[in-house]
Design a protein around this motif. Structure first.
Motif, mmCIF file in Angstrom:
data_model
loop_
_atom_site.group_PDB
_atom_site.id
_atom_site.type_symbol
_atom_site.label_atom_id
_atom_site.label_comp_id
_atom_site.label_asym_id
_atom_site.label_seq_id
_atom_site.Cartn_x
_atom_site.Cartn_y
_atom_site.Cartn_z
ATOM 1 N N PRO A 39 0.832 -1.208 0.000
ATOM 2 C CA PRO A 39 0.000 0.000 0.000
ATOM 3 C C PRO A 39 0.867 1.259 0.000
ATOM 4 C CG PRO A 39 0.012 -1.006 2.167
ATOM 5 C CD PRO A 39 0.733 -1.944 1.247
ATOM 6 N N PRO A 40 0.359 2.350 -0.595
ATOM 7 C CA PRO A 40 1.131 3.601 -0.584
ATOM 8 C C PRO A 40 1.289 4.117 0.840
ATOM 9 C CG PRO A 40 -0.990 3.880 -1.719
ATOM 10 C CD PRO A 40 -0.907 2.463 -1.296
ATOM 11 N N SER A 41 2.396 4.760 1.101
ATOM 12 C CA SER A 41 2.666 5.312 2.428
ATOM 13 C C SER A 41 1.776 6.513 2.722
ATOM 14 C CB SER A 41 4.137 5.709 2.542
ATOM 15 O OG SER A 41 4.948 4.558 2.531
ATOM 16 N N VAL A 42 1.737 6.873 3.980
ATOM 17 C CA VAL A 42 0.917 7.979 4.453
ATOM 18 C C VAL A 42 1.682 9.293 4.302
ATOM 19 C CG1 VAL A 42 -0.170 8.966 6.508
ATOM 20 C CG2 VAL A 42 -0.304 6.509 6.077
ATOM 21 N N ILE A 43 0.990 10.311 3.806
ATOM 22 C CA ILE A 43 1.582 11.639 3.675
ATOM 23 C C ILE A 43 0.916 12.543 4.695
ATOM 24 C CG2 ILE A 43 1.897 13.612 2.147
ATOM 25 C CD1 ILE A 43 2.021 11.557 -0.141
ATOM 26 N N LEU A 44 1.725 13.126 5.559
ATOM 27 C CA LEU A 44 1.207 13.937 6.648
ATOM 28 C C LEU A 44 0.929 15.372 6.223
ATOM 29 C CD1 LEU A 44 3.675 12.755 9.425
ATOM 30 C CD2 LEU A 44 1.361 11.913 8.980
ATOM 31 N N LEU A 45 -0.187 15.898 6.687
ATOM 32 C CA LEU A 45 -0.524 17.310 6.530
ATOM 33 C C LEU A 45 -0.464 17.915 7.914
ATOM 34 C CD1 LEU A 45 -3.712 16.984 4.317
ATOM 35 C CD2 LEU A 45 -1.424 17.521 3.546
ATOM 36 N N SER A 46 0.275 18.960 8.062
ATOM 37 C CA SER A 46 0.422 19.570 9.377
ATOM 38 C C SER A 46 0.194 21.071 9.308
ATOM 39 C CB SER A 46 1.832 19.305 9.920
ATOM 40 O OG SER A 46 2.010 19.944 11.152
ATOM 41 N N ALA A 47 -0.368 21.610 10.374
ATOM 42 C CA ALA A 47 -0.509 23.055 10.471
ATOM 43 C C ALA A 47 0.791 23.679 10.975
ATOM 44 C CB ALA A 47 -1.656 23.407 11.413
ATOM 45 N N ARG A 48 1.732 22.837 11.341
ATOM 46 C CA ARG A 48 3.025 23.353 11.808
ATOM 47 C C ARG A 48 3.623 24.232 10.713
ATOM 48 N NH1 ARG A 48 5.835 18.004 14.477
ATOM 49 N NH2 ARG A 48 4.073 17.463 15.800
ATOM 50 N N PRO A 49 4.143 25.395 11.073
ATOM 51 C CA PRO A 49 4.669 26.317 10.053
ATOM 52 C C PRO A 49 5.860 25.748 9.288
ATOM 53 C CG PRO A 49 4.401 27.432 12.165
ATOM 54 C CD PRO A 49 4.190 25.973 12.411
ATOM 55 N N HIS A 50 5.822 25.876 7.974
ATOM 56 C CA HIS A 50 6.938 25.442 7.128
ATOM 57 C C HIS A 50 8.218 26.172 7.509
ATOM 58 C CE1 HIS A 50 9.450 24.937 3.535
ATOM 59 N NE2 HIS A 50 8.830 23.770 3.447
ATOM 60 N N SER A 51 8.096 27.435 7.938
ATOM 61 C CA SER A 51 9.278 28.213 8.313
ATOM 62 C C SER A 51 9.988 27.635 9.534
ATOM 63 C CB SER A 51 8.900 29.675 8.560
ATOM 64 O OG SER A 51 7.921 29.760 9.576
ATOM 65 N N LEU A 52 9.281 26.822 10.331
ATOM 66 C CA LEU A 52 9.882 26.178 11.505
ATOM 67 C C LEU A 52 10.113 24.689 11.273
ATOM 68 C CD1 LEU A 52 7.752 27.896 14.301
ATOM 69 C CD2 LEU A 52 10.016 28.538 13.476
#
Length: 116
Positions: free
Chosen positions: A11-24
């Motif tokens: 099965p394809p792996s899980v891709i996480l979506l986060s509200a964590r800022p990309h700048s951090l």
């Protein structure tokens, strides 16, 4: 670990979506050594599935400015847009081609406006 009616071997792996800022990202990113990634790999091993887990290279992060907006126009909207518009890179692109026709599912929790 559900693998569908045909018991897909890879099965394809899980891709996480986060509200964590990309700048951090360097401080807050989910890496292969993170407890979440380790738990996914453990789950795969317990189900006799090789090479499954979290696709950390395609993880999607939010923006610092989104923390100051409402859920509908900030973090929640950003996550939705990332999920809707996602196009993988690198190995993720090969996986998507291999699993042509596979649909994605957004699984949220009660934090960071997932239930918008």
């Amino acid at each position: 670990l559900a693998r569908g009616p045909c018991e897909v071997e890879d099965p394809p792996s899980v891709i996480l979506l986060s509200a964590r800022p990309h700048s951090l990202k360097t401080l807050l990113e989910i890496t292969d050594d993170h407890k979440v990634a380790k738990l996914f790999r453990h789950t795969a091993r317990m189900n006799n599935v090789e090479n499954w887990g979290v696709d950390v290279s395609n993880a999607q992060y939010g923006a610092f400015a989104n923390f100051f907006l409402s859920c509908r126009s900030g973090m929640g909207l950003k996550k939705y847009e990332q999920w809707r518009d996602f196009r993988p890179e690198g190995d993720g692109k090969k996986v998507l081609e291999k699993h042509e026709g596979v649909q994605s599912v957004f699984v949220g929790d009660n934090g960071q406006c997932d239930a918008m």
